[in-house]
Structure formats: C-alpha cells, structure tokens
Design a protein around this motif. Structure first.
Motif, mmCIF file in Angstrom:
data_model
loop_
_atom_site.group_PDB
_atom_site.id
_atom_site.type_symbol
_atom_site.label_atom_id
_atom_site.label_comp_id
_atom_site.label_asym_id
_atom_site.label_seq_id
_atom_site.Cartn_x
_atom_site.Cartn_y
_atom_site.Cartn_z
ATOM 1 N N HIS A 33 -15.662 -8.542 -2.079
ATOM 2 C CA HIS A 33 -15.186 -8.830 -0.728
ATOM 3 C C HIS A 33 -13.828 -8.175 -0.526
ATOM 4 O O HIS A 33 -13.181 -7.711 -1.472
ATOM 5 C CB HIS A 33 -15.098 -10.345 -0.477
ATOM 6 N N TRP A 34 -13.400 -8.138 0.733
ATOM 7 C CA TRP A 34 -12.115 -7.557 1.099
ATOM 8 C C TRP A 34 -11.161 -8.665 1.524
ATOM 9 O O TRP A 34 -11.509 -9.499 2.351
ATOM 10 C CB TRP A 34 -12.288 -6.554 2.234
ATOM 11 N N ARG A 35 -9.978 -8.655 0.920
ATOM 12 C CA ARG A 35 -8.940 -9.621 1.278
ATOM 13 C C ARG A 35 -7.843 -8.881 2.034
ATOM 14 O O ARG A 35 -7.244 -7.923 1.524
ATOM 15 C CB ARG A 35 -8.359 -10.293 0.032
ATOM 16 N N ILE A 36 -7.586 -9.303 3.239
ATOM 17 C CA ILE A 36 -6.632 -8.625 4.113
ATOM 18 C C ILE A 36 -5.440 -9.530 4.349
ATOM 19 O O ILE A 36 -5.586 -10.681 4.774
ATOM 20 C CB ILE A 36 -7.298 -8.243 5.451
ATOM 21 N N ARG A 37 -4.247 -8.998 4.071
ATOM 22 C CA ARG A 37 -2.987 -9.696 4.288
ATOM 23 C C ARG A 37 -2.069 -8.793 5.105
ATOM 24 O O ARG A 37 -2.348 -7.605 5.258
ATOM 25 C CB ARG A 37 -2.323 -10.032 2.947
ATOM 26 N N PRO A 38 -0.988 -9.336 5.627
ATOM 27 C CA PRO A 38 -0.028 -8.474 6.322
ATOM 28 C C PRO A 38 0.482 -7.370 5.396
ATOM 29 O O PRO A 38 1.114 -7.636 4.378
ATOM 30 C CB PRO A 38 1.096 -9.435 6.715
ATOM 31 N N LYS A 87 -4.760 -8.949 14.735
ATOM 32 C CA LYS A 87 -3.568 -9.793 14.846
ATOM 33 C C LYS A 87 -2.848 -9.899 13.503
ATOM 34 O O LYS A 87 -1.616 -9.918 13.447
ATOM 35 C CB LYS A 87 -3.953 -11.184 15.342
ATOM 36 N N LEU A 88 -3.608 -9.964 12.420
ATOM 37 C CA LEU A 88 -3.002 -10.151 11.108
ATOM 38 C C LEU A 88 -2.269 -8.901 10.638
ATOM 39 O O LEU A 88 -1.142 -8.987 10.133
ATOM 40 C CB LEU A 88 -4.078 -10.535 10.096
ATOM 41 N N ILE A 89 -2.865 -7.722 10.793
ATOM 42 C CA ILE A 89 -2.209 -6.517 10.295
ATOM 43 C C ILE A 89 -1.045 -6.099 11.186
ATOM 44 O O ILE A 89 -0.247 -5.247 10.807
ATOM 45 C CB ILE A 89 -3.213 -5.358 10.152
ATOM 46 N N ALA A 90 -0.956 -6.701 12.391
ATOM 47 C CA ALA A 90 0.194 -6.425 13.232
ATOM 48 C C ALA A 90 1.459 -7.154 12.746
ATOM 49 O O ALA A 90 2.566 -6.805 13.149
ATOM 50 C CB ALA A 90 -0.102 -6.818 14.684
ATOM 51 N N VAL A 91 1.270 -8.148 11.887
ATOM 52 C CA VAL A 91 2.406 -8.890 11.337
ATOM 53 C C VAL A 91 3.047 -8.067 10.236
ATOM 54 O O VAL A 91 2.363 -7.592 9.318
ATOM 55 C CB VAL A 91 1.953 -10.257 10.780
ATOM 56 N N LYS A 92 4.362 -7.861 10.327
ATOM 57 C CA LYS A 92 5.069 -7.094 9.310
ATOM 58 C C LYS A 92 5.329 -7.983 8.093
ATOM 59 O O LYS A 92 5.839 -9.104 8.232
ATOM 60 C CB LYS A 92 6.406 -6.572 9.857
ATOM 61 N N PRO A 93 4.981 -7.521 6.916
ATOM 62 C CA PRO A 93 5.217 -8.336 5.721
ATOM 63 C C PRO A 93 6.695 -8.486 5.438
ATOM 64 O O PRO A 93 7.498 -7.582 5.682
ATOM 65 C CB PRO A 93 4.510 -7.533 4.606
ATOM 66 N N GLU A 94 7.078 -9.689 4.936
ATOM 67 C CA GLU A 94 8.483 -9.932 4.588
ATOM 68 C C GLU A 94 8.813 -9.248 3.281
ATOM 69 O O GLU A 94 8.055 -9.320 2.309
ATOM 70 C CB GLU A 94 8.741 -11.441 4.475
ATOM 71 N N ARG A 95 9.946 -8.579 3.246
ATOM 72 C CA ARG A 95 10.370 -7.869 2.041
ATOM 73 C C ARG A 95 11.516 -8.641 1.394
ATOM 74 O O ARG A 95 12.480 -9.024 2.054
ATOM 75 C CB ARG A 95 10.830 -6.437 2.370
ATOM 76 N N THR A 96 11.380 -8.845 0.127
ATOM 77 C CA THR A 96 12.419 -9.559 -0.629
ATOM 78 C C THR A 96 13.319 -8.554 -1.310
ATOM 79 O O THR A 96 12.856 -7.538 -1.841
ATOM 80 C CB THR A 96 11.758 -10.486 -1.687
ATOM 81 N N SER A 97 14.634 -8.835 -1.299
ATOM 82 C CA SER A 97 15.597 -7.903 -1.910
ATOM 83 C C SER A 97 15.680 -8.163 -3.404
ATOM 84 O O SER A 97 15.383 -9.248 -3.894
ATOM 85 C CB SER A 97 16.965 -8.117 -1.270
#
Length: 242
Positions: free
Chosen positions: A156-161, A232-242
C-alpha cells in the motif's frame, strides 16, 4: 491594635503548552479485479434461496418442469463479469459500448428476431441445483475476503505531508518519494467498474519534471474522495526541525 492589610502578589501566569499536532497520513490500497466479483457470490446466495423454493415446489407438483431462467441468468452474470473485469472501457469507450448494445437490441427488435430467440429458450436446459449455488458462492466469498483483506493489503501507499512511501508487508521493503510537485489524478472512469465497485477507479501519481515517473494504483475504492483528501494533505507543508 490595627494590623496592616496584607498584599497578595499574583504569581506568573501559567504557560499553556499547545498539544503537538498529530501527523496526518492517508493509506491508499489498490485492489485486484476480484473486487468486482462480490456480485457473483451475492447473486449466488440469492439464487440458491430461489432455487430451493423452486425445488420444493417441484417436489409437490408432479410433472412440473424446472425453469432454466435461474441458470441462464446466473450464467449471463458470470460471463458479463468476466468481460467487464478484463476489458477496460474508459470514458467514451463505455458510452460507445452502451450505445452498441442498445443499437443491437433495437436492430433485433426491428427485424422481429427477438421472437425467434424467445422460442429457442424453452429448448435450452440450464440447471444448477441449490448445492452448486451454495458451494460455489461460499468458495468465491472466501476467495474475495482473502483478496480484499489480506493479499491486496500486502502493498500500500502511505501519504504524509511532504512524503509518499510505498510499503510492502512481506520483506519490509519501502520506497519513498517527495510530494513536492507530485500530481495525483483519477484516470478516465470505467463506467461498469465504477458501478460494480461503488465508485472505485484507477489513481495515477505523476512525479515532477517532464519525464517524471508515473505510478498507477488500480481499483482504488472511493477514488474521488481519495483524490480530494490527498490533494489537501500534500498541500500541507511539513514541519522542519532544526
């Protein structure tokens, strides 16, 4: 003796810690063409009940002949399923197929050949007993359940931001893709499969670039709803941790 009033000093306001947002994800499963064969086992159980009633009636009515209507109808259902699940009729092709069937039907009626065909039906003897309907439908139901809930879910395919990952249950292999520039689209509707699959269809993911790789996920359930949720999900920018 008068006592000076005490002054209460307010302490620092409590700091409210906002809960960490839960990472949203969507899992997309592609299915085999057995997805559409639910109608074969469902009608099989219905025909088993009808055939049992027919056999009970024939047992109390000496000389009565069993009807071939059930056998011919079930045989027609199986043949149509074989055709529609192995031949893709997308978009205009499905409309052409329907118009062709309608044209042939009208043409046979115009020449009066339906009467000749109807006269041949009594000479056709197609009978399946109740045991056949029950055994065949039960076996097909078990195969359908294994396909839908076991075999089709091994990949299966798992899609996240920001990320799309192909995951395989056996072997643990995984392949990830960046969703930046990734485009999802529903392929042209196959009318017959859409009806039999309650809105199922093929989903295509195209990578960014002129020669971006294309990944096709066949027979995805509720494909229209899936496409909207993924967009809608891929339009969300993933949070980047420093």
């Amino acid at each position: 003796m008068l006592q000076a009033p005490t002054t209460l000093q307010a302490g620092p306001a409590p700091v409210l810690v906002a809960p960490q947002p839960v990472v949203q994800e969507i899992s997309v499963y592609g299915h085999s063409t057995l997805l559409y064969w639910w109608s074969a086992w469902a009608f099989g159980f219905v025909f088993a009940a009808l055939n049992a009633g027919q056999e009970k009636f024939l047992a109390t009515a000496p000389g009565a002949q069993p009807s071939s209507a059930l056998g011919l109808t079930y045989l027609a259902i199986l043949l149509l399923l074989i055709v529609f699940t192995n031949v893709r009729l997308r978009g205009i092709n499905s409309v052409v197929a329907l118009l062709s069937v309608a044209f042939i039907t009208v043409l046979l009626a115009w020449f009066g050949w339906w009467d000749d065909i109807a006269r041949l039906i009594p000479y056709l003897s197609v009978h399946m007993n109740t045991g056949f309907y029950l055994v065949f439908s039960t076996g097909l139901l078990l195969i359908w359940l294994l396909s839908f809930f076991v075999f089709d879910r091994m990949t299966h395919w798992r899609i996240r931001p920001g990320q799309m990952t192909e995951e395989r249950l056996i072997g643990g292999a995984a392949e990830s893709f960046d969703t930046n520039g990734l485009r999802f689209q529903k392929l042209s509707v196959d009318l017959f499969r859409s009806v039999l699959g309650f809105g199922a269809g093929d989903l295509k993911a195209t990578m960014a670039g002129e020669r971006g790789a294309a990944i096709e996920l066949p027979n995805v359930g509720f494909v229209d709803r899936r496409v909207r949720a993924i967009e809608k999900l891929i339009a969300v920018k993933p949070e980047r941790t420093s």
